[in-house]
Scaffold this active site. Structure first.
Site, PDB file in Angstrom:
ATOM      1  N   SER A 128      43.376  37.206  42.024  1.00  0.00           N
ATOM      2  CA  SER A 128      41.926  37.190  41.828  1.00  0.00           C
ATOM      3  C   SER A 128      41.596  37.609  40.405  1.00  0.00           C
ATOM      4  O   SER A 128      42.320  38.411  39.795  1.00  0.00           O
ATOM      5  CB  SER A 128      41.296  38.190  42.803  1.00  0.00           C
ATOM      6  OG  SER A 128      39.964  38.460  42.457  1.00  0.00           O
ATOM      7  N   TYR A 152      40.736  47.087  46.880  1.00  0.00           N
ATOM      8  CA  TYR A 152      41.035  45.658  47.044  1.00  0.00           C
ATOM      9  C   TYR A 152      41.693  45.120  45.767  1.00  0.00           C
ATOM     10  O   TYR A 152      42.754  44.496  45.810  1.00  0.00           O
ATOM     11  CB  TYR A 152      39.762  44.860  47.370  1.00  0.00           C
ATOM     12  CG  TYR A 152      39.968  43.374  47.202  1.00  0.00           C
ATOM     13  CD1 TYR A 152      40.756  42.657  48.099  1.00  0.00           C
ATOM     14  CD2 TYR A 152      39.418  42.678  46.116  1.00  0.00           C
ATOM     15  CE1 TYR A 152      40.989  41.297  47.928  1.00  0.00           C
ATOM     16  CE2 TYR A 152      39.643  41.325  45.939  1.00  0.00           C
ATOM     17  CZ  TYR A 152      40.426  40.636  46.843  1.00  0.00           C
ATOM     18  OH  TYR A 152      40.667  39.289  46.666  1.00  0.00           O
ATOM     19  N   LYS A 156      45.683  43.705  44.861  1.00  0.00           N
ATOM     20  CA  LYS A 156      46.094  42.449  44.211  1.00  0.00           C
ATOM     21  C   LYS A 156      46.972  42.741  42.999  1.00  0.00           C
ATOM     22  O   LYS A 156      47.965  42.056  42.749  1.00  0.00           O
ATOM     23  CB  LYS A 156      44.858  41.646  43.776  1.00  0.00           C
ATOM     24  CG  LYS A 156      44.051  41.075  44.921  1.00  0.00           C
ATOM     25  CD  LYS A 156      44.786  39.957  45.637  1.00  0.00           C
ATOM     26  CE  LYS A 156      44.024  39.439  46.827  1.00  0.00           C
ATOM     27  NZ  LYS A 156      44.790  38.564  47.705  1.00  0.00           N
TER      28      LYS A 156
END
Ligand code: NAD
Ligand code: WQD
Length: 350
Positions: A128, A152, A156
């Site tokens: 992302s 989050y 990643k």
């Protein structure tokens, strides 16, 4: 069909995964989807089959279930894995960090261990643009410094580092079947398949801009809150690189082809930005939505959302050059396809 063209798609029942399954099936790949349905509905896969006229194999498995995953690998001869499975809500990740690290990081550890044991070392990973944190300038290239501002994003970032490490370890052990890994850093995926049969189906009140606008336009929500109009951007609202989910899905096929080619013949792990290279503000999105759909989108300006950045858009040059990929859809396509999905399916897949 050559069984070496069989792809395992983790999280394939979800928003981006289901669109990618369509592209895979339409390009002649066989597809096995592994998904625990924590954030998706099996109806999405039925619709994928309806759209493509082809069937796929669905296994309701949590990727952390090592034995179930091993069985899937022993029963199928996979060429590669496209790994979408994960939790993705930024706010929720701040409330449930352990759940996010377990699902995303531990899930990827189990998956890659099972892959290695099965001798399948070709992986396309859903990363992302969040890994760029608050970029010092735009457009963003892949060599920008990486950081994270929430669990989050950190999950990643950790996964990217783990995947880079396992690729480096090949070089030390002169592995004859080295890892070939593409880290695809998505910008802001929006829109839906032009059939109007599949699209984004958020649980509860959407966190993201486009589904929120769609639900205001369809009358499910009253008005949009625009988070801040005092950013250093042309109209003061946040600027993002919105990318049509079908263009994004096609990027995964290009990545698979590239992993099979000369560039990765000795293995490797490379990051690619998947964005259009264009930035649009929140108010531009509202305006385009109203013009394309003829629906008025009520909004009010409220204070900034904590953790938001002013602007974020990609330099997609590396993906254009190395993956031979570029976006084809316009902002109008993104809006009209999102709207067709929303209008035809006001309650999503329910
Ligand atoms: P999504 O929630 O629609 O899809 C993810 C799928 O993974 C869901 O079907 C869910 O049920 C499944 N899943 C989650 N945990 C699982 C587990 N432990 N085992 C098996 N299945 C599991 O999300 P999406 O928007 O399609 O995103 C796909 C991937 O892309 C995610 O990894 C996400 O972090 C990443 N990503 C998404 C965006 C975005 O804005 N949508 C942007 C950048 C990156
Ligand atoms: C876009 C713009 C908001 C909602 C998030 C994740 C990121 C990635 C994609 C997975 C911003 C504004 C939004 C609303 C608003 N996901 N906005 N009112 O924040 O760029 O990225 O999704 O990897 O990690 O952080 O996307 O759609 O939430 O916001 O004004 O109700 O719209 O402030 O400027 P974001 P978004």
């Amino acid at each position: 069909m050559d069984t070496k063209r069989k792809i395992l798609v983790t999280g394939g029942a979800g928003y981006i995964g289901s669109h990618t399954c369509i592209e895979l099936l339409e390009s002649g790949y066989d597809v096995v989807v592994v998904d625990n349905l924590i954030n998706s509905h099996p109806e999405s896969l039925k619709r994928v089959e309806k759209i493509t006229g082809r069937s796929l194999n669905f296994l309701k498995i949590d990727i952390r279930d090592r034995d179930a995953l091993k069985k899937a690998f022993s029963e199928n001869n996979f060429q590669a894995v496209i790994h979408f499975a994960g939790l993705k809500a930024v706010g929720e990740s701040c409330q449930q960090p352990l759940n996010y690290y377990d699902n995303n990081v531990n899930g990827t550890l189990v998956l890659t261990e099972v892959m290695a044991d099965a001798g399948v070392r070709e992986l396309v990973f859903s990363s992302s643009a969040t890994v760029y944190g608050d970029p010092h300038t735009v457009p963003i290239t892949e060599d920008f410094p990486l950081s994270a501002t929430n669990p989050y994003g950190r999950s990643k970032l950790m996964i990217e580092e783990i995947l880079r490490d396992i690729s480096i370890s090949d070089k030390l052990s002169a592995n004859e079947n080295p890892w070939r890994i593409a880290l695809l850093r998505y910008f802001n995926p929006v829109g839906a398949h032009p059939s109007g049969l599949i699209g984004e189906d958020p649980n509860g009140i959407p966190n993201n801009l486009m589904p929120y606008i769609s639900q205001v336009a369809v009358g499910k929500l009253q008005q949009l809150s625009v988070f801040g109009n005092d950013y250093p951007t042309p109209d003061g609202t946040g600027v993002r690189d919105y990318i049509h989910v079908v263009d994004l899905a096609k990027g995964h096929l290009k990545a698979l082809q590239t992993l099979q080619g000369e560039k990765f013949s000795q293995g490797g792990c490379e990051a690619y930005n998947l964005g259009t290279g264009n930035g649009y503000s929140v108010l531009e999105m509202v305006d385009t939505f109203s013009k394309v759909t003829g629906k008025k989108v009520e909004y009010q300006i409220v204070s900034r959302r904590p953790g938001d950045i002013a602007q974020c858009f990609a330099d997609p040059g590396k993906a254009q050059q190395e993956l031979q990929w570029q976006t084809e859809k316009t902002l109008q396509d993104m809006v009209s396809d999102a709207w067709r999905w929303q209008e035809n399916n006001p309650s999503g897949f329910q």
